[in-house]
Design a protein around this motif. Structure first.
Motif, PDB file in Angstrom:
ATOM      1  N   MET A   1      14.986  12.893   2.108  1.00 30.84           N
ATOM      2  CA  MET A   1      15.126  12.756   3.541  1.00 30.84           C
ATOM      3  C   MET A   1      14.976  11.290   3.920  1.00 30.84           C
ATOM      4  SD  MET A   1      13.114  15.905   5.145  1.00 30.84           S
ATOM      5  CE  MET A   1      13.384  17.545   4.544  1.00 30.84           C
ATOM      6  N   PRO A   2      16.047  10.657   4.386  1.00 34.75           N
ATOM      7  CA  PRO A   2      15.962   9.239   4.697  1.00 34.75           C
ATOM      8  C   PRO A   2      15.244   8.960   6.028  1.00 34.75           C
ATOM      9  CG  PRO A   2      18.249   9.999   4.744  1.00 34.75           C
ATOM     10  CD  PRO A   2      17.389  11.164   4.448  1.00 34.75           C
ATOM     11  N   TYR A   3      14.537   7.854   6.029  1.00 31.98           N
ATOM     12  CA  TYR A   3      13.873   7.354   7.226  1.00 31.98           C
ATOM     13  C   TYR A   3      14.285   5.901   7.406  1.00 31.98           C
ATOM     14  CZ  TYR A   3      10.769  11.407   7.088  1.00 31.98           C
ATOM     15  OH  TYR A   3      10.277  12.676   7.096  1.00 31.98           O
ATOM     16  N   ILE A   4      14.256   5.447   8.659  1.00 37.95           N
ATOM     17  CA  ILE A   4      14.529   4.043   8.957  1.00 37.95           C
ATOM     18  C   ILE A   4      13.493   3.574   9.970  1.00 37.95           C
ATOM     19  CG2 ILE A   4      16.207   4.519  10.798  1.00 37.95           C
ATOM     20  CD1 ILE A   4      16.860   1.797   8.292  1.00 37.95           C
ATOM     21  N   LYS A   5      12.997   2.353   9.765  1.00 37.67           N
ATOM     22  CA  LYS A   5      12.053   1.754  10.719  1.00 37.67           C
ATOM     23  C   LYS A   5      12.817   0.798  11.614  1.00 37.67           C
ATOM     24  CE  LYS A   5       7.450   1.754   8.763  1.00 37.67           C
ATOM     25  NZ  LYS A   5       6.469   2.042   9.760  1.00 37.67           N
ATOM     26  N   THR A   6      12.506   0.853  12.909  1.00 40.65           N
ATOM     27  CA  THR A   6      13.126  -0.074  13.851  1.00 40.65           C
ATOM     28  C   THR A   6      12.278  -1.341  13.936  1.00 40.65           C
ATOM     29  OG1 THR A   6      11.921   0.824  15.742  1.00 40.65           O
ATOM     30  CG2 THR A   6      14.057   1.842  15.207  1.00 40.65           C
ATOM     31  N   SER A   7      12.787  -2.335  14.652  1.00 45.62           N
ATOM     32  CA  SER A   7      12.056  -3.594  14.808  1.00 45.62           C
ATOM     33  C   SER A   7      10.744  -3.387  15.576  1.00 45.62           C
ATOM     34  CB  SER A   7      12.927  -4.637  15.504  1.00 45.62           C
ATOM     35  OG  SER A   7      13.344  -4.158  16.766  1.00 45.62           O
ATOM     36  N   ASP A   8      10.644  -2.294  16.331  1.00 46.83           N
ATOM     37  CA  ASP A   8       9.398  -1.956  17.049  1.00 46.83           C
ATOM     38  C   ASP A   8       8.442  -1.155  16.180  1.00 46.83           C
ATOM     39  OD1 ASP A   8      10.325  -3.236  19.289  1.00 46.83           O
ATOM     40  OD2 ASP A   8      11.008  -1.420  20.278  1.00 46.83           O
ATOM     41  N   ASP A   9       8.761  -1.018  14.898  1.00 49.41           N
ATOM     42  CA  ASP A   9       7.917  -0.312  13.930  1.00 49.41           C
ATOM     43  C   ASP A   9       7.830   1.201  14.189  1.00 49.41           C
ATOM     44  OD1 ASP A   9       6.590  -0.696  11.505  1.00 49.41           O
ATOM     45  OD2 ASP A   9       4.637  -0.532  12.478  1.00 49.41           O
ATOM     46  N   LEU A  10       8.903   1.768  14.742  1.00 51.86           N
ATOM     47  CA  LEU A  10       8.986   3.220  14.912  1.00 51.86           C
ATOM     48  C   LEU A  10       9.769   3.785  13.729  1.00 51.86           C
ATOM     49  CD1 LEU A  10       9.854   3.354  18.719  1.00 51.86           C
ATOM     50  CD2 LEU A  10       7.604   3.653  17.657  1.00 51.86           C
ATOM     51  N   LYS A  85      17.323   3.159  24.102  1.00 53.52           N
ATOM     52  CA  LYS A  85      17.086   1.816  23.546  1.00 53.52           C
ATOM     53  C   LYS A  85      16.645   1.919  22.086  1.00 53.52           C
ATOM     54  CE  LYS A  85      13.216  -0.619  24.295  1.00 53.52           C
ATOM     55  NZ  LYS A  85      12.690  -0.913  23.025  1.00 53.52           N
ATOM     56  N   ASP A  86      15.753   2.862  21.813  1.00 56.90           N
ATOM     57  CA  ASP A  86      15.273   3.032  20.437  1.00 56.90           C
ATOM     58  C   ASP A  86      16.378   3.540  19.513  1.00 56.90           C
ATOM     59  OD1 ASP A  86      12.785   2.078  21.141  1.00 56.90           O
ATOM     60  OD2 ASP A  86      11.881   4.065  21.350  1.00 56.90           O
ATOM     61  N   LEU A  87      17.258   4.404  20.010  1.00 54.34           N
ATOM     62  CA  LEU A  87      18.371   4.879  19.180  1.00 54.34           C
ATOM     63  C   LEU A  87      19.349   3.743  18.880  1.00 54.34           C
ATOM     64  CD1 LEU A  87      18.945   8.403  20.730  1.00 54.34           C
ATOM     65  CD2 LEU A  87      18.118   7.901  18.415  1.00 54.34           C
ATOM     66  N   LEU A  88      19.554   2.851  19.829  1.00 57.04           N
ATOM     67  CA  LEU A  88      20.370   1.669  19.550  1.00 57.04           C
ATOM     68  C   LEU A  88      19.690   0.799  18.494  1.00 57.04           C
ATOM     69  CD1 LEU A  88      21.547   0.848  23.171  1.00 57.04           C
ATOM     70  CD2 LEU A  88      23.031   1.488  21.257  1.00 57.04           C
ATOM     71  N   ALA A  89      18.366   0.742  18.532  1.00 56.82           N
ATOM     72  CA  ALA A  89      17.623  -0.012  17.512  1.00 56.82           C
ATOM     73  C   ALA A  89      17.765   0.633  16.134  1.00 56.82           C
ATOM     74  CB  ALA A  89      16.152  -0.124  17.903  1.00 56.82           C
ATOM     75  N   VAL A  90      17.856   1.968  16.096  1.00 54.82           N
ATOM     76  CA  VAL A  90      18.101   2.668  14.825  1.00 54.82           C
ATOM     77  C   VAL A  90      19.458   2.238  14.266  1.00 54.82           C
ATOM     78  CG1 VAL A  90      18.607   4.923  13.789  1.00 54.82           C
ATOM     79  CG2 VAL A  90      16.625   4.668  15.295  1.00 54.82           C
ATOM     80  N   MET A  91      20.463   2.203  15.124  1.00 52.96           N
ATOM     81  CA  MET A  91      21.795   1.789  14.673  1.00 52.96           C
ATOM     82  C   MET A  91      21.769   0.329  14.200  1.00 52.96           C
ATOM     83  SD  MET A  91      23.230   4.631  14.901  1.00 52.96           S
ATOM     84  CE  MET A  91      25.006   4.513  14.751  1.00 52.96           C
ATOM     85  N   ALA A  93      19.146  -1.161  12.847  1.00 50.04           N
ATOM     86  CA  ALA A  93      18.450  -1.154  11.552  1.00 50.04           C
ATOM     87  C   ALA A  93      19.364  -0.661  10.431  1.00 50.04           C
ATOM     88  CB  ALA A  93      17.187  -0.286  11.638  1.00 50.04           C
ATOM     89  N   LEU A  94      20.287   0.249  10.778  1.00 46.75           N
ATOM     90  CA  LEU A  94      21.251   0.751   9.794  1.00 46.75           C
ATOM     91  C   LEU A  94      22.479  -0.165   9.677  1.00 46.75           C
ATOM     92  CD1 LEU A  94      21.083   4.568  10.663  1.00 46.75           C
ATOM     93  CD2 LEU A  94      20.269   3.473   8.557  1.00 46.75           C
ATOM     94  N   LYS A  95      22.482  -1.250  10.464  1.00 43.73           N
ATOM     95  CA  LYS A  95      23.564  -2.245  10.459  1.00 43.73           C
ATOM     96  C   LYS A  95      24.909  -1.648  10.883  1.00 43.73           C
ATOM     97  CE  LYS A  95      21.234  -5.247   7.159  1.00 43.73           C
ATOM     98  NZ  LYS A  95      20.102  -5.322   8.002  1.00 43.73           N
ATOM     99  N   ILE A  96      24.849  -0.774  11.887  1.00 42.55           N
ATOM    100  CA  ILE A  96      26.052  -0.162  12.455  1.00 42.55           C
ATOM    101  C   ILE A  96      26.239  -0.764  13.846  1.00 42.55           C
ATOM    102  CG2 ILE A  96      27.142   1.977  13.206  1.00 42.55           C
ATOM    103  CD1 ILE A  96      25.364   3.403  11.086  1.00 42.55           C
TER     104      ILE A  96
END
Length: 197
Positions: A1-10, A85-91, A93-96
């Motif tokens: 199960m993949p996880y990604i951390k955002t720049s806000d450490d979420l 905003k956080d979902l945009l940060a997820v994208m 972090a995934l470089k999309i």
């Protein structure tokens, strides 16, 4: 199960199709956002559709307080602007940088918020079962009660929805399906239309 951390450490939980190991930079990405109460697995029929994956990288994300995403719980109302905003940060972090978006119910509201915040990043929107943009006081009370029932005792923002409920959500939102295959969904129709243009 993949996880990604955002720049806000979420920490956000996300999923790719079971037959896809990583995001193919040669294909456009379709972000799938689930409805309230359910997690990303309610979108498994779309996420694991080989026909759709021929044209798109399919990516589903558990947003705040759903599924396995670890975002601290609070007693505030669901802040659509913050979540978008956080979902945009997820994208990020995934470089999309740009993507198509398929949102169901609260996922549709989040998609609209994301599109107003970053219109150059959203290539298209496909919104299903979109509720009004502002919650009524009665809905706020109901959703708070449902959130409390689904909250995992770990206290880390994950939830504990039984798989039977997720399976029922697949049927409620996307019609009849057997063994994970769906007869027709709005996203499949979108895929057909995209192939024609």
């Amino acid at each position: 199960m993949p996880y990604i951390k955002t720049s806000d450490d979420l920490t956000f939980h996300y999923a790719l199709p079971s037959f896809q190991a990583s995001i193919d930079p040669q294909k456009p990405t379709m972000l799938l956002l689930h409805p309230r109460i359910f997690d990303l697995h309610v979108l498994d029929p779309q996420l694991n559709c080989e026909r759709l994956s021929k044209g798109f990288n399919l990516l589903a994300v558990d947003h705040h307080w759903h599924g396995l995403t670890k975002v601290p719980m609070d007693s505030d109302l669901y802040d659509f602007k913050r979540v978008a905003k956080d979902l945009l940060a997820v994208m990020d972090a995934l470089k999309i940088t740009q993507f198509h978006l398929f949102g169901v119910q609260v996922g549709a509201i989040l998609g609209l918020r994301m599109a107003t915040m970053a219109p150059n990043r959203i290539l298209s929107l496909l919104l299903c079962s979109t509720p009004p943009p502002q919650e009524s006081p009665q809905n706020v009370q109901t959703y708070r009660a449902m959130r409390e029932v689904c909250r995992d005792s770990a206290g880390d923002g994950t939830d504990s929805i039984p798989q039977e409920i997720v399976n029922a959500g697949k049927w409620i939102y996307f019609g009849s399906h057997k063994d994970g295959s769906v007869t027709t969904t709005p996203l499949m129709i979108f895929s057909e239309l995209t192939c024609l243009t």
